[in-house]
Scaffold this motif. Sequence first.
Motif, short mmCIF file in Angstrom:
data_model
loop_
_atom_site.label_atom_id
_atom_site.label_comp_id
_atom_site.label_asym_id
_atom_site.label_seq_id
_atom_site.Cartn_x
_atom_site.Cartn_y
_atom_site.Cartn_z
N VAL A 86 0.84 -1.20 0.00
CA VAL A 86 0.00 0.00 0.00
C VAL A 86 0.87 1.25 0.00
O VAL A 86 0.57 2.23 -0.69
CB VAL A 86 -0.98 -0.01 1.19
N TRP A 131 1.96 1.94 -3.46
CA TRP A 131 0.83 2.48 -4.22
C TRP A 131 0.59 3.94 -3.87
O TRP A 131 0.40 4.78 -4.75
CB TRP A 131 -0.39 1.61 -3.98
N VAL A 176 -6.61 6.02 -2.44
CA VAL A 176 -6.65 4.56 -2.44
C VAL A 176 -8.10 4.12 -2.26
O VAL A 176 -8.79 4.54 -1.34
CB VAL A 176 -5.78 3.97 -1.30
N ARG A 203 -9.15 0.53 -3.35
CA ARG A 203 -9.30 -0.93 -3.31
C ARG A 203 -7.93 -1.59 -3.27
O ARG A 203 -7.01 -1.15 -3.96
CB ARG A 203 -10.07 -1.41 -4.54
N ILE A 204 -7.85 -2.66 -2.48
CA ILE A 204 -6.60 -3.43 -2.38
C ILE A 204 -6.98 -4.90 -2.29
O ILE A 204 -7.87 -5.27 -1.53
CB ILE A 204 -5.81 -3.05 -1.11
N THR A 255 -5.77 1.57 -12.01
CA THR A 255 -5.59 0.22 -11.47
C THR A 255 -4.17 -0.23 -11.76
O THR A 255 -3.63 0.05 -12.83
CB THR A 255 -6.59 -0.76 -12.13
N VAL A 303 -4.42 -3.15 -7.00
CA VAL A 303 -4.79 -1.94 -6.24
C VAL A 303 -5.50 -0.98 -7.17
O VAL A 303 -5.25 -0.96 -8.38
CB VAL A 303 -3.54 -1.29 -5.62
N GLU A 304 -6.41 -0.21 -6.59
CA GLU A 304 -7.11 0.83 -7.36
C GLU A 304 -7.04 2.13 -6.60
O GLU A 304 -6.96 2.16 -5.38
CB GLU A 304 -8.58 0.46 -7.58
#
Length: 130
Positions: free
Chosen positions: A62, A65, A75, A77-78, A107, A126-127
């Motif tokens: 994370v 990201w 952030v 979605r993971i 994404t 991840v999104e």
Amino acid sequence: MAKTFAVGDTFTLVHECDRYRPIYYAAASGDFNPIHIDPEAGKAAGLGGPILQGLCTLGWAVEAWINYLGDPGKVSRIKVRFSKPVTSADVVTLTGRVTAVADGKVTAEISAKNQRGEDVLKGAVVEGRL
């Protein structure tokens, strides 16, 4: 100026798991499972010694990201699968690649490998909001 995102963008983050990392993470998370902080418990469990909490490894993904996105609030979605424990002295390289930029989101897929080239996370997607 707003950051632009493009399919094919890449990002990398490297973390070393020193012998104290599982102890620090235990204090922060409350996860004092003996396999994380007691070398003998880790050996008895067949792990060769203490292992890092999986959520710390997830946190590193994370972090990679967020560094790419530039804003932790983006952030959205993971998703990951833990595939191999991280042990003391492991160096984990997290490498991400943007796979889509559409519909107000970006994404990416993230791989996490130790210094032996073994996957410690698989299927990480991840999104983030644009």
